[in-house]
Design a protein around this motif. Sequence first.
Motif, PDB file in Angstrom:
ATOM      1  N   ARG A  29     -19.899   9.893 -32.511  1.00 18.87           N
ATOM      2  CA  ARG A  29     -18.972   8.635 -31.254  1.00 18.87           C
ATOM      3  C   ARG A  29     -19.916   8.195 -30.448  1.00 18.87           C
ATOM      4  O   ARG A  29     -19.025   6.914 -30.171  1.00 18.87           O
ATOM      5  N   ALA A  30     -21.070   7.507 -30.873  1.00 21.38           N
ATOM      6  CA  ALA A  30     -21.709   6.604 -29.989  1.00 21.38           C
ATOM      7  C   ALA A  30     -21.910   5.316 -31.496  1.00 21.38           C
ATOM      8  O   ALA A  30     -21.421   4.063 -30.631  1.00 21.38           O
ATOM      9  N   LEU A  31     -22.024   5.845 -32.876  1.00 24.81           N
ATOM     10  CA  LEU A  31     -21.287   4.593 -33.569  1.00 24.81           C
ATOM     11  C   LEU A  31     -20.261   4.061 -33.618  1.00 24.81           C
ATOM     12  O   LEU A  31     -20.158   3.310 -34.106  1.00 24.81           O
ATOM     13  N   VAL A  32     -19.398   5.310 -33.769  1.00 25.52           N
ATOM     14  CA  VAL A  32     -17.463   4.753 -33.780  1.00 25.52           C
ATOM     15  C   VAL A  32     -17.720   3.624 -32.261  1.00 25.52           C
ATOM     16  O   VAL A  32     -16.987   2.629 -32.391  1.00 25.52           O
ATOM     17  N   ALA A  33     -17.898   4.369 -31.116  1.00 22.40           N
ATOM     18  CA  ALA A  33     -17.785   3.122 -30.090  1.00 22.40           C
ATOM     19  C   ALA A  33     -18.888   1.913 -30.154  1.00 22.40           C
ATOM     20  O   ALA A  33     -18.380   0.784 -29.629  1.00 22.40           O
ATOM     21  N   ASP A  34     -20.155   1.751 -30.524  1.00 25.59           N
ATOM     22  CA  ASP A  34     -20.505   0.372 -31.067  1.00 25.59           C
ATOM     23  C   ASP A  34     -20.024  -0.432 -32.667  1.00 25.59           C
ATOM     24  O   ASP A  34     -19.779  -1.427 -31.923  1.00 25.59           O
ATOM     25  N   GLN A  35     -19.552   0.220 -32.798  1.00 26.25           N
ATOM     26  CA  GLN A  35     -18.592  -0.373 -34.139  1.00 26.25           C
ATOM     27  C   GLN A  35     -17.210  -0.916 -34.994  1.00 26.25           C
ATOM     28  O   GLN A  35     -16.922  -1.800 -34.948  1.00 26.25           O
ATOM     29  N   LEU A  36     -16.325  -0.522 -33.350  1.00 24.12           N
ATOM     30  CA  LEU A  36     -15.306  -0.522 -32.813  1.00 24.12           C
ATOM     31  C   LEU A  36     -14.964  -1.329 -31.017  1.00 24.12           C
ATOM     32  O   LEU A  36     -13.965  -1.168 -30.602  1.00 24.12           O
ATOM     33  N   ARG A  37     -16.536  -1.501 -30.700  1.00 22.60           N
ATOM     34  CA  ARG A  37     -16.321  -2.348 -29.757  1.00 22.60           C
ATOM     35  C   ARG A  37     -15.354  -3.183 -29.062  1.00 22.60           C
ATOM     36  O   ARG A  37     -15.297  -3.985 -30.223  1.00 22.60           O
ATOM     37  N   GLY A  38     -14.647  -3.279 -27.373  1.00 16.61           N
ATOM     38  CA  GLY A  38     -13.565  -4.034 -27.784  1.00 16.61           C
ATOM     39  C   GLY A  38     -12.089  -3.628 -28.936  1.00 16.61           C
ATOM     40  O   GLY A  38     -11.560  -4.517 -28.223  1.00 16.61           O
ATOM     41  N   LYS A  39     -11.874  -2.627 -29.289  1.00 19.34           N
ATOM     42  CA  LYS A  39     -10.932  -2.125 -29.339  1.00 19.34           C
ATOM     43  C   LYS A  39      -9.958  -1.294 -29.365  1.00 19.34           C
ATOM     44  O   LYS A  39      -9.006  -0.833 -29.807  1.00 19.34           O
ATOM     45  N   PHE A  40     -10.673  -0.824 -28.188  1.00 21.48           N
ATOM     46  CA  PHE A  40      -9.683   0.413 -27.534  1.00 21.48           C
ATOM     47  C   PHE A  40      -8.822   0.128 -26.967  1.00 21.48           C
ATOM     48  O   PHE A  40      -9.058  -0.738 -25.784  1.00 21.48           O
ATOM     49  N   ASP A  41      -7.461   1.491 -27.017  1.00 25.09           N
ATOM     50  CA  ASP A  41      -6.594   1.225 -25.512  1.00 25.09           C
ATOM     51  C   ASP A  41      -7.836   1.443 -24.888  1.00 25.09           C
ATOM     52  O   ASP A  41      -8.089   2.280 -24.019  1.00 25.09           O
ATOM     53  N   GLN A  42      -7.165   1.596 -23.453  1.00 24.48           N
ATOM     54  CA  GLN A  42      -7.338   1.970 -22.199  1.00 24.48           C
ATOM     55  C   GLN A  42      -7.526   3.872 -22.365  1.00 24.48           C
ATOM     56  O   GLN A  42      -7.920   4.607 -21.523  1.00 24.48           O
ATOM     57  N   SER A  43      -6.566   4.208 -23.375  1.00 23.82           N
ATOM     58  CA  SER A  43      -5.567   5.649 -23.059  1.00 23.82           C
ATOM     59  C   SER A  43      -6.761   6.237 -24.123  1.00 23.82           C
ATOM     60  O   SER A  43      -6.417   7.259 -24.905  1.00 23.82           O
ATOM     61  N   PHE A  44      -7.308   5.623 -24.557  1.00 24.31           N
ATOM     62  CA  PHE A  44      -8.542   5.944 -25.903  1.00 24.31           C
ATOM     63  C   PHE A  44      -9.073   7.165 -25.822  1.00 24.31           C
ATOM     64  O   PHE A  44     -10.026   7.788 -25.217  1.00 24.31           O
ATOM     65  N   GLN A  45      -8.365   8.193 -27.301  1.00 21.00           N
ATOM     66  CA  GLN A  45      -9.279   9.360 -27.042  1.00 21.00           C
ATOM     67  C   GLN A  45      -9.935   9.435 -28.505  1.00 21.00           C
ATOM     68  O   GLN A  45      -9.100   9.244 -30.009  1.00 21.00           O
ATOM     69  N   LEU A  46     -10.882  10.220 -28.790  1.00 21.94           N
ATOM     70  CA  LEU A  46     -11.931  10.454 -30.202  1.00 21.94           C
ATOM     71  C   LEU A  46     -11.722  11.817 -30.139  1.00 21.94           C
ATOM     72  O   LEU A  46     -12.678  12.628 -29.623  1.00 21.94           O
ATOM     73  N   TYR A  47     -11.029  12.997 -31.353  1.00 24.23           N
ATOM     74  CA  TYR A  47     -11.192  13.723 -31.869  1.00 24.23           C
ATOM     75  C   TYR A  47     -12.111  14.168 -32.769  1.00 24.23           C
ATOM     76  O   TYR A  47     -11.491  13.687 -33.662  1.00 24.23           O
ATOM     77  N   LEU A  48     -13.039  15.106 -32.595  1.00 27.57           N
ATOM     78  CA  LEU A  48     -14.208  15.372 -33.504  1.00 27.57           C
ATOM     79  C   LEU A  48     -14.093  16.622 -33.687  1.00 27.57           C
ATOM     80  O   LEU A  48     -14.653  17.667 -32.622  1.00 27.57           O
ATOM     81  N   ALA A  49     -13.531  17.531 -34.677  1.00 30.83           N
ATOM     82  CA  ALA A  49     -13.749  18.861 -34.835  1.00 30.83           C
ATOM     83  C   ALA A  49     -15.113  19.565 -34.690  1.00 30.83           C
ATOM     84  O   ALA A  49     -15.152  21.035 -34.576  1.00 30.83           O
ATOM     85  N   ASP A  50     -15.422  18.759 -35.842  1.00 29.71           N
ATOM     86  CA  ASP A  50     -17.211  19.744 -36.445  1.00 29.71           C
ATOM     87  C   ASP A  50     -18.201  19.283 -35.170  1.00 29.71           C
ATOM     88  O   ASP A  50     -17.741  18.216 -35.002  1.00 29.71           O
ATOM     89  N   GLY A  51     -18.856  19.861 -35.244  1.00 25.17           N
ATOM     90  CA  GLY A  51     -21.117  19.282 -34.826  1.00 25.17           C
ATOM     91  C   GLY A  51     -21.349  17.945 -35.156  1.00 25.17           C
ATOM     92  O   GLY A  51     -22.211  18.126 -35.031  1.00 25.17           O
ATOM     93  N   GLU A  52     -21.007  18.058 -36.832  1.00 23.58           N
ATOM     94  CA  GLU A  52     -21.822  17.141 -38.281  1.00 23.58           C
ATOM     95  C   GLU A  52     -20.600  16.751 -39.179  1.00 23.58           C
ATOM     96  O   GLU A  52     -20.146  17.652 -39.222  1.00 23.58           O
ATOM     97  N   TYR A  53     -20.770  15.742 -39.384  1.00 28.07           N
ATOM     98  CA  TYR A  53     -20.036  15.300 -40.485  1.00 28.07           C
ATOM     99  C   TYR A  53     -20.513  14.527 -41.573  1.00 28.07           C
ATOM    100  O   TYR A  53     -22.277  14.113 -41.297  1.00 28.07           O
ATOM    101  N   TYR A  54     -20.287  14.844 -43.350  1.00 29.57           N
ATOM    102  CA  TYR A  54     -21.306  13.836 -44.136  1.00 29.57           C
ATOM    103  C   TYR A  54     -21.446  12.734 -44.570  1.00 29.57           C
ATOM    104  O   TYR A  54     -19.085  12.847 -44.321  1.00 29.57           O
TER     105      TYR A  54
END
Length: 157
Positions: A29-54
């Motif tokens: 979540r932090a990485l996405v927020a940092d690397q896509l800063r300024g590119k989000f719509d006001q209604s942005f939602q990030l859905y991450l189904a798992d606790g960890e990713y490869y």
Amino acid sequence: MADELIRRWHQPNEVTRFKKQYISNDDLRALVADQLRGKFDQSFQLYLADGEYYCPPLTDAQSIINLSAVDRHTWIRDRFDCDDFALVLKSHFAEASYSDGQRRSSHCFGIVWGMLPGPHAINWMINDDLKLRFIEPQSDQVFFPRQGDKNIWFMLC
């Protein structure tokens, strides 16, 4: 026939097979927020189904993309358009995770909707270098987010 199906799916090479990079849900979540800063719509939602990713090496991810052959499908309005291309490529990464059997988490690979640059759905991934990349599943092009990519309203992984 079974051998044909097995060969169809990506098999990580020996050099990368034991180099495993994982990222937690919170860190992603932090990485996405940092690397896509300024590119989000006001209604942005990030859905991450798992606790960890490869986070695979880029070469392994590119192999899965190339083997998928999604880019050879024909675009058909409202029946097989951009969101369907992205969904099918996402499913190939899910299948590659399942068939590997050596990994504890699914690939950090998902779908993104936004103005990319017009209203569009494509894929995104995080690789072992912890860089976010976009993938155009209709052409297999892999690229870093561009200046014109904006108003991202939804991402899922």
